[in-house]
Design a protein around this motif. Structure first.
Motif, short mmCIF file in Angstrom:
data_model
loop_
_atom_site.label_atom_id
_atom_site.label_comp_id
_atom_site.label_asym_id
_atom_site.label_seq_id
_atom_site.Cartn_x
_atom_site.Cartn_y
_atom_site.Cartn_z
N LEU A 33 -31.25 10.36 27.64
CA LEU A 33 -30.58 11.48 27.00
C LEU A 33 -31.22 12.80 27.39
O LEU A 33 -30.54 13.83 27.46
N GLY A 34 -32.52 12.76 27.67
CA GLY A 34 -33.23 13.98 28.09
C GLY A 34 -33.70 14.84 26.95
O GLY A 34 -34.10 15.99 27.16
N LEU A 57 -23.76 9.06 23.06
CA LEU A 57 -24.96 8.30 22.73
C LEU A 57 -24.69 6.81 22.82
O LEU A 57 -25.53 6.05 23.32
N GLU A 58 -23.51 6.36 22.37
CA GLU A 58 -23.14 4.95 22.52
C GLU A 58 -23.14 4.54 23.99
O GLU A 58 -23.64 3.48 24.35
N ARG A 59 -22.55 5.39 24.82
CA ARG A 59 -22.48 5.08 26.25
C ARG A 59 -23.88 4.96 26.85
O ARG A 59 -24.15 4.04 27.63
N ARG A 115 -36.29 4.39 26.05
CA ARG A 115 -35.47 4.49 27.24
C ARG A 115 -34.21 5.32 26.98
O ARG A 115 -33.74 6.06 27.85
N THR A 116 -33.66 5.19 25.77
CA THR A 116 -32.48 5.98 25.42
C THR A 116 -32.82 7.46 25.36
O THR A 116 -32.07 8.32 25.86
N LEU A 134 -26.47 2.54 16.67
CA LEU A 134 -26.81 1.13 16.82
C LEU A 134 -25.97 0.25 15.89
O LEU A 134 -25.50 -0.83 16.30
N GLU A 135 -25.78 0.69 14.66
CA GLU A 135 -24.98 -0.09 13.71
C GLU A 135 -23.52 -0.17 14.14
O GLU A 135 -22.87 -1.21 14.00
N THR A 136 -22.99 0.92 14.69
CA THR A 136 -21.61 0.92 15.16
C THR A 136 -21.43 -0.04 16.32
O THR A 136 -20.47 -0.83 16.36
N LEU A 137 -22.35 -0.02 17.27
CA LEU A 137 -22.27 -0.92 18.42
C LEU A 137 -22.44 -2.37 18.00
O LEU A 137 -21.80 -3.27 18.55
N LYS A 138 -23.28 -2.59 17.00
CA LYS A 138 -23.46 -3.94 16.49
C LYS A 138 -22.18 -4.42 15.81
O LYS A 138 -21.75 -5.58 16.00
N ALA A 139 -21.52 -3.55 15.05
CA ALA A 139 -20.28 -3.92 14.37
C ALA A 139 -19.18 -4.23 15.37
O ALA A 139 -18.31 -5.07 15.12
N ARG A 140 -19.21 -3.55 16.51
CA ARG A 140 -18.21 -3.79 17.54
C ARG A 140 -18.59 -4.95 18.46
O ARG A 140 -17.91 -5.23 19.43
#
Length: 259
Positions: free
Chosen positions: A31-32, A4-6, A26-27, A44-50
């Motif tokens: 993902l389908g 999902l991150e990718r 769009r996600t 979203l929170e994980t990607l923001k933290a990174r």
């Protein structure tokens, strides 16, 4: 969650700002299927933290973290002595010394005379009775420093090194710059080692997806310049070990990484 991150990052790959609603739509399309209710906000929170995306109000866009080059050194030093690197570079641990050469030692002469890392390896061919030395110089850059100019800096190291690499993060937002860097490396015979960069625990750099994108061409520096470089940039212990290896002593089991 990694898939999902990718997908989220791919949806944001053009770097354009989107609304959170648009990103969700769009996600889900990519993902389908319907997005997992708990997993998507956590993603979203994980990607923001990174620091791989930024969210301001109802707007979101992809971002890329950067760090001072010195902060990247430890992660790169670990990788270049990993099994992946040793295999790709065709190194034998008992015949190889890893030396950090960004600082310390005697000052080099001329412009761009201090690659960040240097690998010295003594090679023995199957049908050649003579051992020979290969020096591999690696120039590390962060996101901001990755450019065609950096390729020429790595090229300058072939005055004393048989192979030269540029080591830099892979930029997903500055694709044109990365393409120019890759093409310049190919043109000049410089190797390109790239990696994905994000933020790990304690706001430290996190490395993933190391890839040898371009293999270098072997150069033919003057032997005297090679010797002078080793005398100037390698510590005495590494010089002595290298001399012993060149004399036929195989020091298997010793970790030759030197800072």
């Amino acid at each position: 969650m990694e898939d999902l991150e990718r997908i989220v990052l791919e949806v944001l790959s053009d770097g354009a700002e989107q609304s959170l609603g648009e990103l969700e739509t769009r996600t889900m399309k990519a993902l389908g299927r319907k997005l997992p209710e708990d997993l998507y906000p956590e993603t979203l929170e994980t990607l923001k933290a990174r620091r791989l995306l930024s969210i301001t109000g109802e707007k979101v866009k992809r971002s890329e973290p950067d760090f001072p080059e010195r902060d990247l050194e430890a992660g790169i030093e670990t990788f270049i002595s990993s099994e992946q690197a040793v295999t790709h570079l065709r190194l034998e641990r008992g015949s190889t010394i890893w030396q950090k050469t960004a600082r310390g030692g005697r000052a080099g002469t001329g412009t761009w005379s201090r690659p960040d890392f240097t690998i010295a390896t003594i090679r023995k061919r199957k049908y050649d009775p003579v051992r020979h030395l290969d020096l591999i110089a690696l120039e590390l850059k962060n996101v901001a420093g990755s450019s065609v100019v950096a390729v020429h800096e790595a090229l300058a190291h072939t005055r004393f090194a048989h192979y030269a690499y540029l080591v830099c993060p892979r930029s997903h937002l500055n694709a044109s710059v990365q393409r120019a860097v890759r093409e310049s490396c190919s043109q000049h015979g410089i190797g390109l080692l790239s990696f994905d960069l994000s933020v790990g625990s304690g706001n430290s750099p996190a490395f993933s997806a190391f890839r040898f994108e371009v293999d270098p061409r072997r150069q033919a520096p003057e032997p005297e310049l090679v010797d002078n470089y080793i005398d100037d940039r390698f510590d005495v212990e590494s010089q002595e070990r290298l001399s012993r290896i060149a004399g036929g002593q195989h020091d298997a089991g010793h970790d030759h990484r030197k800072s």
